[in-house]
Design an enzyme around this catalytic site. Structure first.
Site, PDB file in Angstrom:
ATOM      1  N   HIS B 422       0.832  -1.204   0.000  1.00 30.87           N
ATOM      2  CA  HIS B 422       0.000   0.000   0.000  1.00 30.87           C
ATOM      3  C   HIS B 422       0.865   1.252   0.000  1.00 30.87           C
ATOM      4  CE1 HIS B 422      -2.397   3.170   2.010  1.00 30.87           C
ATOM      5  NE2 HIS B 422      -3.343   2.694   1.228  1.00 30.87           N
ATOM      6  N   ARG B 585     -14.169   8.101 -11.485  1.00 31.85           N
ATOM      7  CA  ARG B 585     -14.657   6.780 -11.105  1.00 31.85           C
ATOM      8  C   ARG B 585     -15.597   6.920  -9.930  1.00 31.85           C
ATOM      9  NH1 ARG B 585     -10.750   2.143  -8.821  1.00 31.85           N
ATOM     10  NH2 ARG B 585     -10.793   3.445  -6.967  1.00 31.85           N
ATOM     11  N   GLU B 712     -12.316  -4.489 -14.545  1.00 32.28           N
ATOM     12  CA  GLU B 712     -11.402  -4.952 -13.497  1.00 32.28           C
ATOM     13  C   GLU B 712     -11.571  -6.414 -13.185  1.00 32.28           C
ATOM     14  OE1 GLU B 712     -11.363  -1.673 -10.177  1.00 32.28           O
ATOM     15  OE2 GLU B 712     -13.287  -1.723 -11.207  1.00 32.28           O
ATOM     16  N   THR B 734      -5.962  -2.374 -14.540  1.00 29.09           N
ATOM     17  CA  THR B 734      -5.117  -3.570 -14.586  1.00 29.09           C
ATOM     18  C   THR B 734      -4.653  -4.019 -13.203  1.00 29.09           C
ATOM     19  OG1 THR B 734      -3.269  -2.123 -15.116  1.00 29.09           O
ATOM     20  CG2 THR B 734      -4.320  -3.274 -16.949  1.00 29.09           C
ATOM     21  N   ASP B 736      -6.572  -4.389 -10.342  1.00 31.51           N
ATOM     22  CA  ASP B 736      -7.524  -5.390  -9.866  1.00 31.51           C
ATOM     23  C   ASP B 736      -7.624  -6.547 -10.847  1.00 31.51           C
ATOM     24  OD1 ASP B 736      -7.896  -3.858  -7.695  1.00 31.51           O
ATOM     25  OD2 ASP B 736     -10.062  -3.711  -7.851  1.00 31.51           O
ATOM     26  N   CYS B 798      -6.003   2.206 -17.117  1.00 31.33           N
ATOM     27  CA  CYS B 798      -5.817   3.205 -16.067  1.00 31.33           C
ATOM     28  C   CYS B 798      -5.223   2.605 -14.806  1.00 31.33           C
ATOM     29  CB  CYS B 798      -7.117   3.944 -15.767  1.00 31.33           C
ATOM     30  SG  CYS B 798      -8.392   2.891 -15.070  1.00 31.33           S
TER      31      CYS B 798
END
Lengths: 853, 853
Positions: B422, B585, B712, B734, B736, B798
């Site tokens: 993360h 989104r 996704e 890409t 997920d 994206c």
């Protein structure tokens, strides 16, 4: 109505008339058959589909001509006759033609009371069903003045007299029934039963055989098998009437009965005639029929005959008996049984004839019923099982640690979860009755109580019954019906086996599972998960030592202690399966599933391992994962902690050699889970082959085994062409593959799945029914690429879907070798596979309906 | 050696000789060019590849003939000449031919000391590099007796005198260099630089220009731009020698310098000549060259010329200047810059010339460097930012709630995690320097200390420097170099824009991100995530109220309070982007991400919401998920809690109209996340269209918007043909998609990814480099099916991969419209895209190398 030269507006049903089920409906055709058998059927006329459709559209056929068939002052019944009986149709309307004149005539012939009752019945029916008046105004019981009152009410409500013209009545009744067929509710109901959008209605007009008169009169039904058991037995009812007064004769038993008078005694010839009709129907109509008849002064009339209603159990017995009597073929017998219907035969069921005391209703997650004492923890369940006391595990929801408790229980009840929750899935696998999502009941685990909506509180130890077939929780003990694994059932499935062209194996993890698989005659085990084997208390401790080991040698030391236990597990499986193939999936779950989740558990573990609590907590913490489903499990463990698979491979191979020495030769299948790249397979294969060589040398024995891959990730399906050269089989794990293809966790989907299905976002829960369009395409791609790269590669499905008839059809169409499903679904799968083999010619097998690109 | 009629065994390098880079190597060719420019290059002979290969195989060319070129008592240097300079080659060997006789002659001409030094140098080189004797025995410094000692050691070790035959020396040196090229290490090194397996070596033999003698003598190098900045500046070195004694003349500055004597002053003509050589080289060789030269008694010789070493910054300046001076074309300038090299220009860097005090090393997760005070929590980071104090967020690992803290920090340092943790991902997105997995340092969050392996302890408030470019944590303040967003850089990227044929957008969630995107001249925002907007404290509370609302109206009431804040967010984004497309989104994460995870947080929340703690705990519990990645998020929330998307759509549309009134017209793009079925899109689209109509009516304004889907899940890619008709664009997420295709959580993969990559299970971390074979095939299938169903459908990527050159090549080959990446990667992407457009002819665009079926 426009006259058509090319078809009859109506046709009198005679032995030679042109009556077709596809044009006049099943009832018209059935009546013609009865007439051909020279049964005493009253004069009958059939209206074909197109005429009924025209009637609904406002046109009317030659009613005078129709009426003329029945003569002056006729009284007729009108029945619906759709193409298939299960599509339903508007209810029968009796006594059409009743008017003041006929009424007066009937008073003369049958007396005032009978005439009044008949007329009143028709007025009520006509008023409510044809004129659509409020039924509340027409519910008077027959009696003095009731007829008059009904006629007066009719007049008041319609500003018109009750129609006296019999043709007018006929017109209105026909129109009403024709339009009733077009109603939205009726359409939805029949479409739910598989009727096409354009399904049509035929109508049958029949002279009424009133069944009243002097001497033996009345009406009844009779059938020759029991609807519940399917065994030969005359059942039905007969209600005698003399001049319309029931009470004068009343109900008779059909057959001789110590409790009272019977039709058999009252008129032995007539009874014999009925029995003869039944026997002839069975042969000529190739079916067990229920006959509807009337007797007018000793004169028999057969009004109608319908297929006997039957339980699944009865259906199997009837079909097998018909086939064994040479009346129908075996294939026909197979096709007459809906595979899913078998499910109810494989479990105890609450006897529908017994009393029920329902407490609440949840989702019927796993069929069957069981009675037992309430327990709230897995430990209590195990203790209860040790005392040989049946118990029901009651949890808010279950987690993997509860599996042992579920094994010990006779049924499972949870407050939360859906069809695909942990409890539901495991219970179906174990064949345990299970209700989930029973939000009616409030479970308090701390106080160990279960509170019903009516305020009743149940405590641990109290007895309840879980009816997993319909989702009801019942108080106390309920009457049960035993599972019917009888001879006819076996016979039918053996017939199925001779027909089907795709294998059926069982998913089985334990000796119990394996025995069930054998009982249901699975052709081997398609998925033996090995992780459940590590949850037994003595193994869990060693398992945890292994997890906490800091070095490979320490890990190996712990695994060496697990080896003999695993080997014993496998020997038992191999022995039970007696030489049938057993496909063992190597260790799959993330290691943290074996660690405690709460502080108490960690403290215990710290004591057991003699390590500081802080270290245990830290290690447990470090092993926890954000998305365990997508984490460090399956072959990822196999690659990074190879000692586990080494031990398992050794246990499998040693067990195979050992079992082969005392029984049938064993060819174990070893399956690698969660593969996403060919290199993973290469790495694991190298080590497993090395273990096999070592075992062969050490034990001085020969050994054949097959290595395969469980295809659970979309990537494994896409790259099957690279993976296949390394292995002998691919088995699609459709549960995980569905999760990953949809990006949808089975454990978490419960929160919105019902909304999704009800809004039609997903046509059906994809964990319940295989998603042919998405997941299915990956299956087809994987199979195609795999077989192109390695001809002869064995392909199968071993997810939950394996037992699902639609999935079996799909797998068969795609040329898969076998499906593997829960042992309790094996019979369903065997029969379903036979159906598809009978229905879909071989040439049509190629994943029809799936987008190719 | 076998004689070949068709090629020369060696060729003297003259202006007209047949010298080819593809046969004699880059150095031979370069020297020929210098000779053609009439630079004073000593006599030179080139040996072609095939001859050197033959030498390595044990054959030897006409050495006598070769020696004859240089005459009696020659002394030569031998240099490697591979086809490309970056492929390396064995080190130069000088003074070949030195023996007792030459030594004696040199004593006569240049004195004992110079002659000894030259001979000793050759004996040492020959002994260690050719005879492979132990270097420890030959490290004596020049001085009286050193030569004699070296010769004696040689004799003792080899049982042989030092070879006196110049041709024998030549043979041995040539053979040694030829074989050195074949060594494993050398081969691996050059293959890492892109050399093919069959890459060959040429050799160049050149008469030594010794650079000693009376008068101005010595040797040096000279270049005309600065290697770090790329700006015009004469740099280099010159070391004068008189009779071999350096100290007599010593180092001279090249140009006039107040600190001491310079070559420019010592011999202005000679200096001017060198400058002239440099200028001519630049034009004729189309490159900035470094010239190597010697001066012998005022006589200039040019020994060699090589490309100037350069930083990325210098490379850009040099290429642009060459193009602007008309020496090379713009396309050539573009191709000379490696796109990835630009990364270092976009961040502060620790100055390599400064002092470093390293504390520990971790994974260089996000480039750039920053100095700040240590903070251990996000709250401290925010407080620090409020005081305008630079801070570095130090965490064991980060979680989504830390994003606000990361926004406030100048760099991030974590003890755990890998390139895709993360912290790493978010930091790269924010362009923050970041080091993860720095296990060297022990972080104690409770005591708020950071302990270095050397025992030093740092506390909150202490200053450290994070060098995210090389992964080092430094104590205190380090010297920095500023990011170079200078004119040449912009110029180059503008040239790139005229060439490339795929769009480049930025992923940007905040106004800061958007400004960075503009600064780097992205063509709009390709992914604006909206969930970060809800983590601000005032919004979080309202968000939680919304989550806890029991009814749709209560939810709407909370959302109504969020609406103006969201609208303001979007207005700011639209204003900054000034009419460029912004793709927003809709809300994506599971709701539980917005709830507290610990007891204190729950208590606070219970207070804030005025609800019992038990209820808050229960609700938080109920919302938690086993696999959040695969849970109730994205469009699943959109379908089941539609009020959230309603509010967001309204905020977007109102903001678009508002922003259009004051600035460039805005056409917002609305993207639906986590789609797995077309029906989800239909349902959301219906509501969004309704919101748009309402907003248009209310605001009496026109509005155009585009609706699209973020692809996704593997299923969305497979079913793109069904989804496409409802939308105007598909954008592949890409990240997920990779997680789901592999069944691999990015957050959990860190535990085994390094083992997997090091064992070659995965060639590369698929989150780092797009998995062309698996995920890539889904991209191609999705794009193809989508466009077949809806021609003109816009397709993009994206995910994090968007900024990756290999991914850009893939997307371009597949005909995608644009890629979207972190703002800081936009320049890299623009240049990379230009490269692919220049290198891959249009016709070749079709997902080469991907398995089709």
């Amino acid at each position: 109505m426009q006259r058509h030269a090319d078809f009859a507006e109506f046709t009198e049903v005679t032995p030679t008339a042109q009556i077709a089920q596809s044009r006049h409906g099943w009832r018209a055709k059935c009546l013609q058959r009865l007439i051909r058998m020279e049964l005493p059927v009253p004069r009958t006329v059939a209206l074909p589909f197109e005429v009924v459709r025209a009637i609904a559209a406002g046109q009317m056929p030659d009613i005078e001509g129709l009426a003329a068939v029945f003569g002056e002052d006729f009284v007729v019944s009108i029945r619906s006759s759709a193409e298939k009986p299960e599509w339903g149709g508007p209810g029968t309307i009796l006594n059409v033609g009743m008017n003041d004149r006929v009424h007066a005539r009937l008073i003369g012939t049958h007396g005032q009371e009978a005439a009044d009752a008949l007329y009143l019945n028709f007025v009520q029916t006509y008023a409510t069903q044809v004129a659509r008046l409020d039924p509340d105004m027409f519910h008077d019981e027959p009696g003095p003045g009731a007829l008059k009152a009904a006629l007066a009410t009719y007049r008041a409500e319609t500003d018109d007299d009750f129609p006296q013209s019999a043709t007018r009545q006929l017109i209105e009744v026909l129109r009403s029934m024709a339009r009733g067929w077009e109603g939205t509710t009726a359409r939805l109901l029949r479409q739910a039963k598989g009727a096409p959008a354009e399904a049509a209605l035929g109508l049958v007009v029949q002279r009424m055989a009133l069944g009243i008169g002097p001497g033996l009169s009345g009406s009844g039904t009779m059938q020759f098998v029991d609807s519940v058991t399917g065994l030969p037995q005359i059942t039905g009812r007969f209600r005698g009437q003399s001049q319309g007064r029931r009470e004068e004769v009343g109900a008779l038993y059909l057959t001789r009965d110590p409790r009272g008078a019977s039709l058999e005694e009252a008129d032995p010839d007539l009874f014999a005639q009925l029995c003869d009709f039944g026997a002839r129907c069975r042969v000529r109509l190739r079916e067990e029929m229920q006959i509807e008849f009337t007797i007018e002064s000793g004169q028999l009339a057969v009004i109608d005959a319908v297929k006997v209603q039957r339980s699944a159990r009865a259906a199997v017995r009837i079909a097998v008996a018909l086939a064994e009597d040479g009346i129908i073929g075996r294939e026909d017998a197979l096709l007459r049984i809906e595979p899913r219907a078998l499910t109810e035969l494989l479990h105890y069921q609450v006897d529908p004839r017994g009393a029920r005391d329902p407490l609440g209703k949840g989702i019927a997650a796993s069929p069957g019923a069981a009675t037992g004492r309430i327990v709230f923890t897995s430990a209590e369940a195990q203790a209860s099982a040790a005392r040989d006391e049946a118990c029901i595990l009651v949890r808010r929801e279950t987690v993997p640690e509860d599996v042992r408790g579920m094994h010990a229980a006779v049924a499972v009840l949870t407050e939360r979860g859906g069809m695909t929750s942990h409890a539901a899935v495991i219970a179906r696998g174990l064949g345990l009755p299970c209700i989930v999502g029973c939000a009616d009941l409030s479970i308090n685990t701390r106080e160990r109580t279960l509170r019903a909506p009516d305020g009743r509180v149940f405590r641990a130890g109290d007895t309840i019954t879980v009816d997993g077939t319909n989702g009801e929780v019942l108080a106390g003990v309920a009457d049960m019906m035993e599972p019917a694994l009888d001879g006819e059932f076996r016979t039918l499935l053996h017939w199925a086996d001779t027909v089907r062209d795709i294998g059926v194996r069982a998913n089985a993890d334990t000796p119990d599972d394996a025995r069930t698989a054998r009982m249901f005659e699975a052709e081997g085990i398609g998925l033996a998960r090995t992780e459940h084997m590590f949850f037994d208390e003595d193994r869990l401790t060693v398992m945890r030592e292994m997890i906490f080991a800091d070095t490979a040698p320490d890990r190996r030391a712990a695994l060496d202690r697990l080896l003999p236990m695993q080997r014993a597990d496998f020997i038992r499986l191999f022995e039970i399966m007696a030489g049938q193939p057993v496909c063992i999936r190597l260790f799959d779950p993330p290691l943290h599933e074996f660690l405690p989740h709460d502080r108490d558990g960690m403290r215990e573990l710290a004591e057991a391992l003699d390590r500081p609590l802080s270290e245990v907590t830290r290690r447990c913490d470090a092993l926890s994962e954000f998305n365990p489903m997508l984490g460090m499990r399956g072959v990822r463990l196999g690659v990074t902690v190879p000692e586990i698979y080494d031990m398992q491979a050794r246990a499998i191979f040693e067990a195979a050699i050992e079992a082969s020495r005392h029984g049938a030769p064993v060819v174990p299948e070893v399956m690698i889970p969660l593969v996403s790249a060919a290199r993973e397979v290469e790495i694991v294969k190298t080590r497993i082959d090395a273990v096999a060589s070592a075992v062969k040398t050490e034990m001085k024995a020969d050994l054949t085994y097959r290595l395969g891959v469980m295809v659970e990730t979309p990537r494994a399906a896409l790259r099957a062409g690279e993976i296949a050269p390394h292995v002998e089989f691919l088995s699609f794990g459709t549960n995980d593959l569905t999760q990953m293809t949809y990006g949808l966790s089975r454990d978490d989907a419960g929160r919105f799945m019902s909304i999704y299905v009800s809004q039609g976002v997903y046509e059906e829960d994809p964990f319940h029914r295989l998603d042919v369009e998405g997941v299915g395409e990956l299956l087809l791609m994987g199979a195609k690429r795999g077989r192109e790269a390695r001809p002869g590669l064995r392909i199968s499905v071993c997810g939950e879907h394996g037992g699902n008839p639609e999935s079996i059809a799909f797998c068969r169409a795609a040329g898969f070798d076998y499906v593997s499903c829960s042992p309790f679904r094996v019979p369903v799968a065997r029969l379903a596979a036979a159906h598809f083999a009978l229905l879909a010619p071989r040439g049509e097998r190629a994943g029809e309906g799936v987008q190719k690109s």
